[in-house]
Write a protein that holds these residues in place. Structure first.
Motif, PDB file in Angstrom:
ATOM      1  N   PRO A  21       4.019-137.387  30.194  1.00 20.28           N
ATOM      2  CA  PRO A  21       5.286-137.301  30.569  1.00 20.28           C
ATOM      3  C   PRO A  21       5.937-138.661  29.988  1.00 20.28           C
ATOM      4  O   PRO A  21       4.887-139.597  30.071  1.00 20.28           O
ATOM      5  CB  PRO A  21       5.409-137.522  32.105  1.00 20.28           C
ATOM      6  CG  PRO A  21       4.335-136.980  32.740  1.00 20.28           C
ATOM      7  CD  PRO A  21       3.239-137.321  31.646  1.00 20.28           C
ATOM      8  N   LYS A  22       7.053-138.835  29.695  1.00 24.11           N
ATOM      9  CA  LYS A  22       7.618-140.202  29.050  1.00 24.11           C
ATOM     10  C   LYS A  22       7.448-141.138  29.931  1.00 24.11           C
ATOM     11  O   LYS A  22       7.690-140.939  31.159  1.00 24.11           O
ATOM     12  CB  LYS A  22       9.402-139.804  28.701  1.00 24.11           C
ATOM     13  CG  LYS A  22       9.774-140.742  27.747  1.00 24.11           C
ATOM     14  CD  LYS A  22      11.188-140.094  27.549  1.00 24.11           C
ATOM     15  CE  LYS A  22      12.246-141.056  26.977  1.00 24.11           C
ATOM     16  NZ  LYS A  22      13.587-140.463  26.680  1.00 24.11           N
ATOM     17  N   LYS A  81       6.245-128.079  25.321  1.00 25.69           N
ATOM     18  CA  LYS A  81       6.832-129.256  25.648  1.00 25.69           C
ATOM     19  C   LYS A  81       8.477-128.908  25.863  1.00 25.69           C
ATOM     20  O   LYS A  81       9.181-129.395  26.866  1.00 25.69           O
ATOM     21  CB  LYS A  81       6.575-130.205  24.786  1.00 25.69           C
ATOM     22  CG  LYS A  81       4.965-130.874  24.797  1.00 25.69           C
ATOM     23  CD  LYS A  81       4.684-131.976  23.904  1.00 25.69           C
ATOM     24  CE  LYS A  81       5.479-133.232  24.035  1.00 25.69           C
ATOM     25  NZ  LYS A  81       4.958-134.285  23.267  1.00 25.69           N
ATOM     26  N   SER A  84       9.330-126.487  28.861  1.00 26.47           N
ATOM     27  CA  SER A  84       9.155-126.918  30.057  1.00 26.47           C
ATOM     28  C   SER A  84       9.982-128.337  30.423  1.00 26.47           C
ATOM     29  O   SER A  84      10.381-128.377  31.403  1.00 26.47           O
ATOM     30  CB  SER A  84       7.465-127.408  30.194  1.00 26.47           C
ATOM     31  OG  SER A  84       7.301-128.446  29.046  1.00 26.47           O
ATOM     32  N   SER A  85      10.267-129.187  29.225  1.00 23.49           N
ATOM     33  CA  SER A  85      11.363-130.206  29.365  1.00 23.49           C
ATOM     34  C   SER A  85      12.572-129.538  29.903  1.00 23.49           C
ATOM     35  O   SER A  85      13.089-130.389  30.974  1.00 23.49           O
ATOM     36  CB  SER A  85      11.291-130.986  28.123  1.00 23.49           C
ATOM     37  OG  SER A  85      12.299-131.809  28.407  1.00 23.49           O
ATOM     38  N   ARG A  86      13.115-128.621  29.251  1.00 22.81           N
ATOM     39  CA  ARG A  86      14.323-128.270  29.525  1.00 22.81           C
ATOM     40  C   ARG A  86      14.700-127.613  30.988  1.00 22.81           C
ATOM     41  O   ARG A  86      15.463-127.848  31.445  1.00 22.81           O
ATOM     42  CB  ARG A  86      14.597-127.322  28.372  1.00 22.81           C
ATOM     43  CG  ARG A  86      16.206-126.706  28.435  1.00 22.81           C
ATOM     44  CD  ARG A  86      16.623-125.736  27.323  1.00 22.81           C
ATOM     45  NE  ARG A  86      15.776-124.499  27.247  1.00 22.81           N
ATOM     46  CZ  ARG A  86      15.822-123.620  27.937  1.00 22.81           C
ATOM     47  NH1 ARG A  86      16.711-123.507  28.838  1.00 22.81           N
ATOM     48  NH2 ARG A  86      14.764-122.392  27.961  1.00 22.81           N
ATOM     49  N   GLN A  89      14.211-130.269  33.770  1.00 25.97           N
ATOM     50  CA  GLN A  89      15.454-131.268  33.919  1.00 25.97           C
ATOM     51  C   GLN A  89      16.546-130.193  34.423  1.00 25.97           C
ATOM     52  O   GLN A  89      17.455-130.984  35.199  1.00 25.97           O
ATOM     53  CB  GLN A  89      15.828-131.667  32.604  1.00 25.97           C
ATOM     54  CG  GLN A  89      14.660-132.816  32.389  1.00 25.97           C
ATOM     55  CD  GLN A  89      15.165-133.555  30.981  1.00 25.97           C
ATOM     56  OE1 GLN A  89      16.219-134.204  31.127  1.00 25.97           O
ATOM     57  NE2 GLN A  89      14.272-133.596  30.083  1.00 25.97           N
ATOM     58  N   TYR A  99      14.692-140.066  33.322  1.00 24.38           N
ATOM     59  CA  TYR A  99      14.294-139.424  31.890  1.00 24.38           C
ATOM     60  C   TYR A  99      15.856-139.303  31.053  1.00 24.38           C
ATOM     61  O   TYR A  99      16.204-138.282  31.100  1.00 24.38           O
ATOM     62  CB  TYR A  99      13.577-138.221  31.997  1.00 24.38           C
ATOM     63  CG  TYR A  99      12.125-138.552  32.723  1.00 24.38           C
ATOM     64  CD1 TYR A  99      11.150-139.112  31.806  1.00 24.38           C
ATOM     65  CD2 TYR A  99      11.883-138.032  33.709  1.00 24.38           C
ATOM     66  CE1 TYR A  99       9.849-139.269  32.311  1.00 24.38           C
ATOM     67  CE2 TYR A  99      10.640-138.433  34.299  1.00 24.38           C
ATOM     68  CZ  TYR A  99       9.632-138.770  33.576  1.00 24.38           C
ATOM     69  OH  TYR A  99       8.427-139.185  33.999  1.00 24.38           O
ATOM     70  N   ARG A 103      14.798-136.016  27.223  1.00 24.68           N
ATOM     71  CA  ARG A 103      13.383-135.857  26.960  1.00 24.68           C
ATOM     72  C   ARG A 103      12.551-135.934  28.176  1.00 24.68           C
ATOM     73  O   ARG A 103      12.647-137.424  28.811  1.00 24.68           O
ATOM     74  CB  ARG A 103      12.837-136.689  25.903  1.00 24.68           C
ATOM     75  CG  ARG A 103      13.414-136.158  24.504  1.00 24.68           C
ATOM     76  CD  ARG A 103      13.260-137.092  23.128  1.00 24.68           C
ATOM     77  NE  ARG A 103      13.662-136.391  22.084  1.00 24.68           N
ATOM     78  CZ  ARG A 103      14.806-136.710  21.691  1.00 24.68           C
ATOM     79  NH1 ARG A 103      15.589-136.966  22.298  1.00 24.68           N
ATOM     80  NH2 ARG A 103      14.891-136.010  20.469  1.00 24.68           N
ATOM     81  N   PHE A 104      11.884-135.178  28.545  1.00 25.57           N
ATOM     82  CA  PHE A 104      10.718-135.440  29.790  1.00 25.57           C
ATOM     83  C   PHE A 104       9.371-135.700  29.444  1.00 25.57           C
ATOM     84  O   PHE A 104       8.894-136.545  29.865  1.00 25.57           O
ATOM     85  CB  PHE A 104      10.936-134.212  30.438  1.00 25.57           C
ATOM     86  CG  PHE A 104       9.766-134.075  31.751  1.00 25.57           C
ATOM     87  CD1 PHE A 104      10.159-134.756  32.857  1.00 25.57           C
ATOM     88  CD2 PHE A 104       8.579-133.526  31.754  1.00 25.57           C
ATOM     89  CE1 PHE A 104       9.381-134.905  34.017  1.00 25.57           C
ATOM     90  CE2 PHE A 104       7.855-133.576  32.722  1.00 25.57           C
ATOM     91  CZ  PHE A 104       8.095-134.438  33.913  1.00 25.57           C
ATOM     92  N   TRP A 105       8.982-135.223  28.035  1.00 24.60           N
ATOM     93  CA  TRP A 105       7.640-135.598  27.648  1.00 24.60           C
ATOM     94  C   TRP A 105       7.656-136.722  26.507  1.00 24.60           C
ATOM     95  O   TRP A 105       8.553-136.660  25.950  1.00 24.60           O
ATOM     96  CB  TRP A 105       6.886-134.267  27.125  1.00 24.60           C
ATOM     97  CG  TRP A 105       6.847-133.105  28.046  1.00 24.60           C
ATOM     98  CD1 TRP A 105       7.496-131.946  28.047  1.00 24.60           C
ATOM     99  CD2 TRP A 105       5.797-132.967  29.151  1.00 24.60           C
ATOM    100  NE1 TRP A 105       7.064-131.170  28.941  1.00 24.60           N
ATOM    101  CE2 TRP A 105       6.130-131.918  29.655  1.00 24.60           C
ATOM    102  CE3 TRP A 105       4.872-133.867  29.697  1.00 24.60           C
ATOM    103  CZ2 TRP A 105       5.430-131.370  30.652  1.00 24.60           C
ATOM    104  CZ3 TRP A 105       4.219-133.424  30.737  1.00 24.60           C
ATOM    105  CH2 TRP A 105       4.411-132.178  31.387  1.00 24.60           C
TER     106      TRP A 105
END
Length: 133
Positions: A21-22, A81, A84-86, A89, A99, A103-105
């Motif tokens: 993750p970020k 990525k 799953s990120s979309r 969130q 975040y 962007r989550f990753w």
């Protein structure tokens, strides 16, 4: 070692992939962890990717997967990525404070292949065949 067959191919393309993750925050817990697990499995099933093994730690994801030859690893990671990120969130709005920027990753990922032979063996094999020509 077992090979997988396609219409016109026989392959054994296995990759060890790691991503975080970020900011490497430890957020992969509880319901977020379960949801990421489900999303990753869904994307793999849709793309025909076999999950050999996988581990979700609190701040990174390890996967050992077999990817068919017609799918690039970079395209596979883009789908995993991105989706799953979309979805994470959208479903967990409390993450937007941490975040920002949609962007989550974190950028990038680590990837290595698996196999029974080393680079030296491949080079020796190629040298043997170049002598015959």
């Amino acid at each position: 070692m077992s090979y997988t067959t396609g219409c016109h191919t026989i392959f054994h393309h296995r990759y060890h992939i790691v991503w975080t993750p970020k900011y490497r925050y430890k957020v992969l817990r509880g319901k977020i962890r379960e949801r990421i697990h489900a999303i990753v499995r869904q994307v793999c099933k849709e793309m025909g990717v076999t999950i050999v093994s996988g581990v979700l730690s609190t701040n990174h994801v390890h996967m050992f997967v077999e990817i068919p030859p017609h799918i690039a690893v970079s395209y596979f990671m883009q789908r995993i990525k991105g989706r799953s990120s979309r979805k994470i969130q959208q479903e967990f709005p409390e993450l937007k404070k941490r975040y920002w920027g949609q962007r989550f990753w974190a950028r990038g990922y680590f990837c290595t292949t698996s196999g029974n032979i080393t680079d030296d063996i491949i080079l020796q094999y190629l040298e043997q065949h170049s002598d015959k020509d």
